[in-house]
Design a protein around this motif. Structure first.
Motif, mmCIF file in Angstrom:
data_model
loop_
_atom_site.group_PDB
_atom_site.id
_atom_site.type_symbol
_atom_site.label_atom_id
_atom_site.label_comp_id
_atom_site.label_asym_id
_atom_site.label_seq_id
_atom_site.Cartn_x
_atom_site.Cartn_y
_atom_site.Cartn_z
ATOM 1 N N ASP A 138 2.757 0.967 5.921
ATOM 2 C CA ASP A 138 1.646 1.430 4.859
ATOM 3 C C ASP A 138 1.402 1.539 3.219
ATOM 4 O O ASP A 138 1.008 2.224 2.572
ATOM 5 C CB ASP A 138 0.745 2.305 5.852
ATOM 6 C CG ASP A 138 0.321 1.197 7.211
ATOM 7 O OD1 ASP A 138 -0.186 1.873 8.357
ATOM 8 O OD2 ASP A 138 -1.064 1.019 6.796
ATOM 9 N N CYS B 148 2.280 1.079 -0.630
ATOM 10 C CA CYS B 148 2.084 0.078 -1.361
ATOM 11 C C CYS B 148 3.400 -0.118 -2.247
ATOM 12 O O CYS B 148 4.129 0.739 -2.292
ATOM 13 C CB CYS B 148 0.921 0.978 -2.623
ATOM 14 S SG CYS B 148 0.644 -0.016 -4.161
ATOM 15 N N LYS C 274 3.395 -1.233 -5.211
ATOM 16 C CA LYS C 274 3.474 -1.137 -6.144
ATOM 17 C C LYS C 274 3.631 0.147 -6.726
ATOM 18 O O LYS C 274 4.506 0.702 -8.044
ATOM 19 C CB LYS C 274 1.753 -1.034 -7.187
ATOM 20 C CG LYS C 274 2.168 -1.722 -8.285
ATOM 21 C CD LYS C 274 0.816 -2.990 -8.786
ATOM 22 C CE LYS C 274 1.178 -3.065 -9.684
ATOM 23 N NZ LYS C 274 -0.447 -3.883 -11.005
ATOM 24 N N LYS D 14 -0.940 4.056 1.282
ATOM 25 C CA LYS D 14 -2.170 2.308 1.520
ATOM 26 C C LYS D 14 -3.383 3.152 1.113
ATOM 27 O O LYS D 14 -4.199 3.252 0.238
ATOM 28 C CB LYS D 14 -2.135 1.359 1.947
ATOM 29 C CG LYS D 14 -0.698 0.794 1.615
ATOM 30 C CD LYS D 14 -1.633 -0.849 1.836
ATOM 31 C CE LYS D 14 0.053 -1.794 0.783
ATOM 32 N NZ LYS D 14 0.052 -2.610 1.954
ATOM 33 N N CYS E 170 -3.467 4.761 -2.335
ATOM 34 C CA CYS E 170 -2.799 3.951 -3.382
ATOM 35 C C CYS E 170 -4.317 3.804 -3.950
ATOM 36 O O CYS E 170 -5.342 3.174 -3.758
ATOM 37 C CB CYS E 170 -2.962 2.510 -2.865
ATOM 38 S SG CYS E 170 -2.095 1.325 -4.108
ATOM 39 N N CYS F 78 -4.518 1.037 -6.476
ATOM 40 C CA CYS F 78 -3.661 0.178 -6.957
ATOM 41 C C CYS F 78 -5.022 -1.711 -7.677
ATOM 42 O O CYS F 78 -4.407 -1.281 -8.520
ATOM 43 C CB CYS F 78 -2.253 -0.143 -7.273
ATOM 44 S SG CYS F 78 -0.818 0.558 -6.908
ATOM 45 N N GLU F 79 -5.672 -1.266 -6.589
ATOM 46 C CA GLU F 79 -6.180 -2.704 -6.436
ATOM 47 C C GLU F 79 -6.746 -1.908 -7.415
ATOM 48 O O GLU F 79 -7.810 -2.782 -8.570
ATOM 49 C CB GLU F 79 -6.820 -3.045 -5.546
ATOM 50 C CG GLU F 79 -5.746 -3.518 -4.716
ATOM 51 C CD GLU F 79 -6.119 -4.417 -3.312
ATOM 52 O OE1 GLU F 79 -7.331 -4.190 -3.092
ATOM 53 O OE2 GLU F 79 -5.201 -4.395 -2.332
#
Ligand code: ZN
Length: 101
Positions: free
Chosen positions: A3, A5, A7, A12, A15, A17-18
């Motif tokens: 789980d 990320c 990056k 997650k 995170c 990032c998206e």
């Protein structure tokens, strides 16, 4: 299984990032010198909500130059790096979204 990320290395759930990728979507403007001294200006990184054909048409008209679309990247003939930010702004993009290199 994992789980984490890949990056940022955070879980997650933590995170962002998206989210960041969406907010910081960058329009990348670069100049490329081709052989025989031919210069082209490319505009990439346009969001999927944007119709690159429309942008290309606007840029060609406003810069009075030729241009094509290749794999979603706009290629304009000539060096327009100095003028292009102002035009992209008029087309509704934000200045901090535009990355000229
Ligand atoms: Zn992440």
């Amino acid at each position: 299984m994992s789980d984490i990320c890949p990056k940022c290395g955070l879980n997650k759930e933590l995170c962002v990032c998206e989210t960041l990728a969406k907010e910081k979507e960058k329009i990348r403007v670069s100049g490329i010198k081709r052989r025989y001294g031919k210069y082209i200006t490319t505009v990439g990184g346009l969001s999927k909500d944007v119709d690159p054909k429309k942008i290309l048409k606007e840029l060609k008209t406003r810069l009075a130059c030729g241009g094509t679309l290749k794999d979603g990247i706009i290629e304009l003939q000539g060096n327009h790096k100095e003028k292009i930010t102002a035009i992209l702004k008029k087309l509704g993009f934000q200045e901090d979204q535009i990355d000229v290199s």
